[in-house]
Design an enzyme around this catalytic site. Structure first.
Site, PDB file in Angstrom:
ATOM      1  CD  GLU A   6     -25.772  24.647 -59.884  1.00 63.44           C
ATOM      2  OE1 GLU A   6     -25.895  25.533 -59.023  1.00 63.44           O
ATOM      3  OE2 GLU A   6     -24.777  24.562 -60.634  1.00 63.44           O
ATOM      4  CD  GLU A  22     -20.895  23.617 -56.036  1.00 60.33           C
ATOM      5  OE1 GLU A  22     -22.031  23.679 -56.545  1.00 60.33           O
ATOM      6  OE2 GLU A  22     -19.902  23.212 -56.640  1.00 60.33           O
ATOM      7  CG  HIS A  61     -25.080  27.658 -62.173  1.00 59.46           C
ATOM      8  ND1 HIS A  61     -24.043  27.542 -61.293  1.00 59.46           N
ATOM      9  CD2 HIS A  61     -24.669  28.546 -63.127  1.00 59.46           C
ATOM     10  CE1 HIS A  61     -23.043  28.318 -61.690  1.00 59.46           C
ATOM     11  NE2 HIS A  61     -23.404  28.944 -62.798  1.00 59.46           N
ATOM     12  CG  HIS A  97     -24.010  27.716 -56.884  1.00 62.74           C
ATOM     13  ND1 HIS A  97     -23.952  27.937 -58.237  1.00 62.74           N
ATOM     14  CD2 HIS A  97     -23.904  28.931 -56.307  1.00 62.74           C
ATOM     15  CE1 HIS A  97     -23.810  29.236 -58.473  1.00 62.74           C
ATOM     16  NE2 HIS A  97     -23.779  29.871 -57.318  1.00 62.74           N
ATOM     17  NE  ARG A 113     -22.274  26.579 -65.520  1.00 68.28           N
ATOM     18  CZ  ARG A 113     -21.757  26.435 -64.300  1.00 68.28           C
ATOM     19  NH1 ARG A 113     -22.222  25.511 -63.492  1.00 68.28           N
ATOM     20  NH2 ARG A 113     -20.776  27.219 -63.895  1.00 68.28           N
TER      21      ARG A 113
HETATM   22  C1  9B3 Z   1     -17.462  29.295 -58.822  1.00 68.72           C
HETATM   23  C2  9B3 Z   1     -16.978  30.563 -58.651  1.00 68.72           C
HETATM   24 CL1  9B3 Z   1     -16.266  31.433 -59.964  1.00 68.72          CL
HETATM   25  C3  9B3 Z   1     -17.045  31.192 -57.404  1.00 68.72           C
HETATM   26  N1  9B3 Z   1     -16.558  32.462 -57.217  1.00 68.72           N
HETATM   27  N2  9B3 Z   1     -17.582  30.545 -56.364  1.00 68.72           N
HETATM   28  C4  9B3 Z   1     -18.077  29.306 -56.533  1.00 68.72           C
HETATM   29  C5  9B3 Z   1     -18.041  28.640 -57.754  1.00 68.72           C
HETATM   30  C6  9B3 Z   1     -18.580  27.265 -57.889  1.00 68.72           C
HETATM   31  C7  9B3 Z   1     -19.880  27.194 -58.666  1.00 68.72           C
HETATM   32  C8  9B3 Z   1     -19.657  27.584 -60.117  1.00 68.72           C
HETATM   33  O1  9B3 Z   1     -20.184  28.610 -60.503  1.00 68.72           O
HETATM   34  O2  9B3 Z   1     -18.967  26.882 -60.867  1.00 68.72           O
HETATM   35  C9  9B3 Z   1     -20.398  25.821 -58.545  1.00 68.72           C
HETATM   36 SE1  9B3 Z   1     -21.821  25.360 -59.671  1.00 68.72          SE
HETATM   37 ZN    ZN Z   2     -23.926  26.459 -59.607  1.00 68.39          ZN
HETATM   38 ZN    ZN Z   3     -21.236  23.079 -60.175  1.00 74.15          ZN
END
Ligand code: 9B3
Ligand code: ZN
Ligand code: ZN
Ligand code: ZN
Length: 417
Positions: free
Chosen positions: A179, A378, A176, A304, A234
C-alpha cells in the site's frame, strides 16, 4: 524506413514489458450475487493462485460485495471462461498489471533523490527521517521504537513545538507493504507540518498545542521486499516455524478479538494472524510505545489503501463502540473536508459493517486501550489502479487526506478536557 523504425520501437517496448514479473497478469472485479457464486470464487481460489486485493482474503468474500483479485497471466483465460460459464458478472480492472506498475512512475519530478511526489525506497525514507529532524530541530525529533524482524531500526518522528504537558496524536503508515500511497502520506504530513507552521493558523495551533507521533513505515521489511522482490507483498517477513510460508498480517496481529474472525490461522494466507497477539517485532514495538504513552496519546490514526474509506471501531465485532455517535459524526465531517478539495468520495463507518468483520486490527486495539479517537484511513483509489496508484496521484491524495487529518486533530484538540 519509417515502418522499420516503428517496428523496432514496438519490439523494444514489448521486450521491456516482458521483463516484468507481472506481465499479462490481470485484476478482475466480480460481485458474487449469492452464496453459490461465493462458493465458485472460493473453489477458484483453492484451485489456482489468486491474490485478493479487496477484500484482502478469500475468507472475507461475501455476496453482493465487490471482490477484486489478481491472477497469473497463464490462468487469466481460464478464469475468464469460468466466470462466463458460471454467469458471474465481471470486469477487468487491470488488463496488464506490469503495464500499470510501469505507469506508476509517472511523476514529473526529475530528481533521483527523495521526493514527496514520488514513491521513495526505504533507504531514502530512512535518510529523510534524519534530514527532516536535523533541518527542523525546533519542530521535529527522531527516535527509534524498536527494530524489525530483519533488524532495521523503526524510526519515529515526534512533530510539534515543545511545551509542558502536551497531549499527542499517534499516526502510522505502511502496515501493509504493497500500500505504497500510505508511507507517502506520512512523509507528506511531516513536510506540511514544517512548511506551514507559522503560516497556516490551524497547523500552527495544532503544533503548538499537540505533538504528532508519526511512524512513517511500520512494516519496513515488507516494504523493502516490495521494492526488491515482489511488489504485491502485504505481510511482514518473519519466518513461521513448521511452515515454508513467510510473514504475518500485522493488522491481524493485535490483541483485539485476536484470531476470531476475518483472519487466517494458516501462515500461507495473506491475512495470517500470527502465532500469538504481538508475535511480530514490529507490532510489539508499536503496541509497547503506545502503552507507554497512554496518558498522552488522545488519538490513533492508521493509514492504509485502497477503497476510500474512513473506518472506526469495531472491526472484530458488529457491536458498536460506546462512542459510536461521536466517532460517526467526526468521520462524516472529516470525509466532507476531504471531498472539498478534489471531490473524492469516501464512505465511513464502523469497520465490521463498512468493510468486513476482521479481528486483530490496530484501530480496535487502540480504542480498547482507551484511545477514543481511533480511525483507519483507506486512501485512493476505488480500484482503477488499486495498489498501482500512479505517482501523479500522490499530491492530490495527500492534499485531500491532510484536510481530513487536520479536521480530526483539531476536533481532538477542542475536546481534550
Ligand atoms: C481491518 C481491520 Cl481488522 C481493522 N481493525 N481495521 C481496518 C481493516 C482494514 C484493512 C485491513 O487490514 O484489512 C484494510 Se488493508
Ligand atoms: Zn492495509
Ligand atoms: Zn485492503
Ligand atoms: Zn490539488
Amino acid at each position: 524506413m519509417w515502418v522499420l523504425l516503428f517496428l523496432i520501437g514496438a519490439a523494444a517496448v514489448s521486450a521491456h514489458l516482458e521483463d516484468g514479473a507481472f506481465d499479462g497478469q490481470k485484476v478482475f472485479r466480480v460481485i458474487p450475487q449469492n452464496d453459490e457464486q461465493v462458493e465458485i470464487i472460493n473453489s477458484l481460489a483453492s484451485n489456482i493462485q489468486v491474490d485478493f486485493w479487496q477484500p484482502d482474503s478469500v475468507t472475507l468474500v461475501r455476496p453482493k460485495t465487490e471482490v477484486d483479485f489478481r491472477v497469473e497471466a497463464d490462468m487469466s483465460l481460464e478464469v475468464e471462461d469460468l466466470l462466463k460459464e458460471s454467469g458471474i458478472e465481471y470486469t477487468v480492472l487491470i488488463d496488464n498489471l506490469q503495464a500499470a506498475l510501469d505507469a506508476q512512475f509517472d511523476s514529473k519530478a526529475r530528481s533521483t533523490s527523495h521526493s514527496y511526489e514520488k514513491y521513495n525506497s526505504w533507504e531514502k525514507i530512512a535518510a529523510w527521517t534524519a534530514d527532516i529532524a536535523a533541518q527542523n530541530p525546533d519542530l521535529v525529533s527522531r527516535s527509534v521504537i524498536g527494530e524489525t524482524y530483519e533488524g532495521r531500526p523503526m524510526y519515529l518522528l515526534k512533530v510539534g513545538k515543545s511545551g509542558p504537558n502536551k497531549k499527542a496524536i499517534f499516526m502510522d503508515c505502511g502496515f501493509h507493504a504493497r500500500e505504497w500511497i500510505s508511507p507517502a502520506f506520512c512523509q507528506w504530513f511531516v513536510k506540511e507540518a514544517v512548511e506551514t507552521y507559522g503560516k497556516d493558523t490551524v497547523m500552527t495551533t495544532l503544533l503548538n498545542s499537540l505533538d504528532f507521533y508519526v511512524l512513517p513505515v511500520v512494516n519496513i521489511d515488507g516494504y523493502v521486499y516490495t521494492w526488491t522482490n515482489n511488489r504485491m507483498w502485504r505481510k511482514t517477513r518473519s519466518k513461521n516455524p513448521g511452515s515454508l510460508c513467510i510473514g504475518t498480517d500485522p493488522n491481524r496481529n493485535f490483541n483485539a478479538g485476536w484470531s476470531t474472525v476475518g483472519a487466517s490461522k494458516n501462515p500461507c494466507d495473506s491475512t495470517y494472524c500470527g502465532s500469538a497477539p504481538e508475535s511480530e517485532k514490529e507490532t510489539k514495538a508499536l503496541a509497547d510505545f503506545i502503552q507507554e504513552h497512554l496518558s498522552t496519546i488522545k488519538a490513533y490514526l492508521t493509514i492504509h489503501s485502497y477503497s476510500q474509506l474512513l473506518l472506526f471501531p469495531y472491526s472484530y465485532t458488529y457491536e458498536l463502540p460506546s462512542d459510536y455517535e461521536e466517532l460517526n459524526s467526526i468521520a462524516e465531517a472529516a470525509s466532507k473536508q476531504l471531498a472539498s478539495l478534489h471531490n473524492t468520495k469516501y464512505n465511513y463507518g464502523p469497520g465490521a459493517k463498512t468493510i468486513y468483520p476482521a479481528a486483530g486490527g490496530s484501530d480496535d486495539w487502540a480504542y480498547d486501550q482507551g484511545i477514543k479517537y481511533s480511525f483507519t484511513f483507506e486512501l485512493r483509489d476505488t480500484g482503477r489502479y488499486g495498489f498501482a496508484l500512479p505517482e501523479s496521484q500522490i499530491k492530490p491524495t495527500c492534499e485531500e487526506t491532510l484536510l481530513a487529518v487536520k479536521y480530526i486533530a483539531n476536533y481532538v484538540l477542542e475536546h481534550l478536557y
